[in-house]
Design an enzyme around this catalytic site. Structure first.
Site, mmCIF file in Angstrom:
data_model
loop_
_atom_site.group_PDB
_atom_site.id
_atom_site.type_symbol
_atom_site.label_atom_id
_atom_site.label_comp_id
_atom_site.label_asym_id
_atom_site.label_seq_id
_atom_site.Cartn_x
_atom_site.Cartn_y
_atom_site.Cartn_z
ATOM 1 N N ASN A 133 -74.034 -29.484 2.574
ATOM 2 C CA ASN A 133 -75.110 -29.974 3.340
ATOM 3 C C ASN A 133 -75.313 -31.749 3.365
ATOM 4 O O ASN A 133 -75.706 -32.247 4.741
ATOM 5 C CB ASN A 133 -76.349 -29.446 3.025
ATOM 6 N N GLU A 231 -77.838 -29.284 -9.568
ATOM 7 C CA GLU A 231 -79.056 -29.666 -8.483
ATOM 8 C C GLU A 231 -78.888 -28.550 -7.659
ATOM 9 O O GLU A 231 -78.019 -28.341 -6.855
ATOM 10 C CB GLU A 231 -78.540 -30.946 -7.987
ATOM 11 N N CYS A 265 -81.989 -29.961 0.537
ATOM 12 C CA CYS A 265 -82.696 -29.083 -0.544
ATOM 13 C C CYS A 265 -84.105 -29.640 -0.935
ATOM 14 O O CYS A 265 -84.844 -29.091 -1.497
ATOM 15 C CB CYS A 265 -81.730 -29.477 -1.794
ATOM 16 N N GLU A 434 -79.821 -37.131 -11.570
ATOM 17 C CA GLU A 434 -78.936 -37.976 -11.360
ATOM 18 C C GLU A 434 -79.588 -39.234 -10.807
ATOM 19 O O GLU A 434 -80.773 -39.321 -10.740
ATOM 20 C CB GLU A 434 -78.000 -37.091 -10.319
#
Ligand code: NAD
Length: 455
Positions: A133, A231, A265, A434
């Site tokens: 994505n 993630e 997301c 992150e």
């Protein structure tokens, strides 16, 4: 099953644009050995030299922004504006990480009888497994800080989007990074990806993708106690209080879940609106949704392109039966994987489209009564990635920010991701963080050394 090749398809046309060889488990094994050797030299190099090479890599990426962006448009169907931002984000991540190389300091801790210091040591070889994505930024989220902290990186891009990653590996060599330090291994998740996860020579896996695969990677990593950063998915709320600037909230809502065709997301796919302004909010939202420009992603005016693949289109369609009431925008007919912007109204909070990650241009709107009700609804999910709070009451903004169990919240804004601020999920949206000031630390082990002054 070993896949010899992957076809890369342009999502705006459905045409095959490239065929990319897939990496077998044996080839992964050889790549790990080469990376381990390269990592030894890299970790031993002067920090200033490592920083300089990463800055040079950032410079070479900067010279190729347009080329990388065009590649992203062709293989991922991103709008050209977004794709340029994404290529620029890779440059910025490398620059930011380069700045960290010489600041990766340990501590000196007061103890009796000697001196105590901590040393942050690189982990070794890092496996980065990226989704389709945001192929470029997400690859760089893991790669840039891992390299900066003295590690080697093996990057496995998604099957559908390997082209920008392969180009970045070429640019790294052009910039002068040591050979084999950063290798890109295209291939299937269950073959190439799995080989990285199972390999004892890979010290850590940074995985971005679905919650289902993330859980399986965590399980596969357990026997080796392999480090993981995960993630995963999201179903983020956009909470609109009656005291907010309703026009601004409505105007910002479409792109909060339509950016990248909803394949984000952090997409705010649960629009929670206080009941007293619910109807007025929908009246403001409808024209904003209907006017979103959906079409050729290479056109500068386009706001939303196609979905990534037929599989994804079928998945999104399965969530939205034609008779579900809602606001619908427009999308092109014909070849390509198109789905119109959709806001589902009058939907039950436990309907699949209201509680599962659709990963398409679809949001559900739900009313709430008061602050406590908004918090309850916002947290009624296994996910906890992002969320937005629209209110003019600063006390409420802070109370709700503290009460919503999610890693990345924004007030009167939908921003989620900056390379300089930490990013990651609560609950089943992920594990670890992150980006941000501590990005490099996630790629180190802390070693504590006590030196006696008594001897
Ligand atoms: P996916 O889980 O299908 O695949 C992600 C990557 O994992 C791909 O490279 C794939 O080849 C690989 N993979 C698949 N099976 C594997 C296995 N058994 N072992 C090792 N690797 C394997 O996800 P996707 O469909 O590519 O991406 C969409 C998902 O990613 C969504 O759920 C989205 O929410 C999530 N996502 C999360 C974030 C975040 O930062 N939290 C960011 C972007 C996307």
């Amino acid at each position: 099953m070993t896949h010899a090749h992957h076809e890369v398809v342009n999502p705006a046309t459905g045409e095959v644009i490239e065929t990319v060889p897939a990496t077998s488990a044996a080839e992964v094994d050889a790549a790990v050995a080469r990376a381990a050797k390269a990592q030894e030299g890299w970790a031993a190099a002067a920090p200033a030299d490592r920083a300089r090479l990463l800055r040079r890599f950032a410079g070479v990426v900067d010279e190729h922004i347009e080329e990388l962006a065009r590649l992203e448009v062709r293989e991922a169907g991103h709008t050209i504006g977004n794709a340029r931002w994404e290529a620029g984000n890779v440059r910025d991540l490398l620059d930011f990480a380069a700045g960290g190389v010489e600041r990766l300091t340990g501590r000196q801790i007061p103890v009796a009888g000697g001196l105590d210091i901590t040393i942050l040591e690189p982990l070794g070889v890092i496996g980065v497994i990226a989704p389709w994505n945001f192929p470029m930024p997400i690859a760089a989220w893991g790669t840039a800080p891992a390299l900066a902290a003295g590690n080697a990186v093996l990057l496995k891009p998604a099957e559908t989007t390997p082209l920008t990653a392969l180009r970045l590996a070429e640019l790294a060599l052009e910039a002068g990074l040591p050979e084999h330090l950063f290798q890109v291994l295209p291939g299937a998740g269950d073959v190439t990806g799995n080989a990285l996860v199972e390999h004892p020579g890979v010290a850590k896996i940074v995985f971005t993708g679905s919650t289902r695969v993330g859980k399986s990677i965590m399980a596969t990593s357990a026997p080796l106690v392999k480090r993981v950063t995960l993630e995963l998915g999201g179903k983020s709320p956009n909470i609109v209080f009656a005291d907010s600037d309703l026009q601004a909230a409505a105007a910002a809502t479409p792109m909060s879940f339509l950016d990248n065709s909803g394949q984000d997301c952090c997409a705010r796919t649960r629009i929670l609106v206080q009941r007293s302004v619910y109807d007025r909010f929908l009246d403001l939202l409808a024209p904003a949704i209907e006017s979103v420009v959906v079409g050729d992603p290479a056109d500068e005016k386009t706001q939303m392109g196609p979905l990534i693949s037929q599989v994804q289109l079928d998945r999104v369609r399965s969530y939205v039966p034609d008779d579900l009431p809602g606001i619908r925008g427009s999308a092109p007919d014909g070849p390509g994987f198109w789905f119109a912007p959709t806001v589902l109204t009058d939907i039950a909070p436990d309907a699949p489209a209201a509680c599962e990650e659709v990963f398409g241009p679809v949001a559900a709107v739900l009313p709430f009564d008061d602050e406590a009700d908004a918090i309850r609804l916002a947290n009624a999910t296994d996910y906890g990635l992002s969320g937005s709070i629209w209110t003019r009451d600063i006390g409420r903004a802070l109370r709700v920010s503290r009460a919503v169990a999610a890693g990345n919240l924004s007030v009167n804004s939908h921003s989620s991701v900056r390379y300089s601020t930490p990013f990651g999920g609560y609950k089943q949206s992920g594990l670890g963080r992150e980006l941000g000031p501590d990005a490099l630390t996630a790629f180190t082990e802390t070693k504590n050394v006590f030196i006696s002054t008594e001897a």
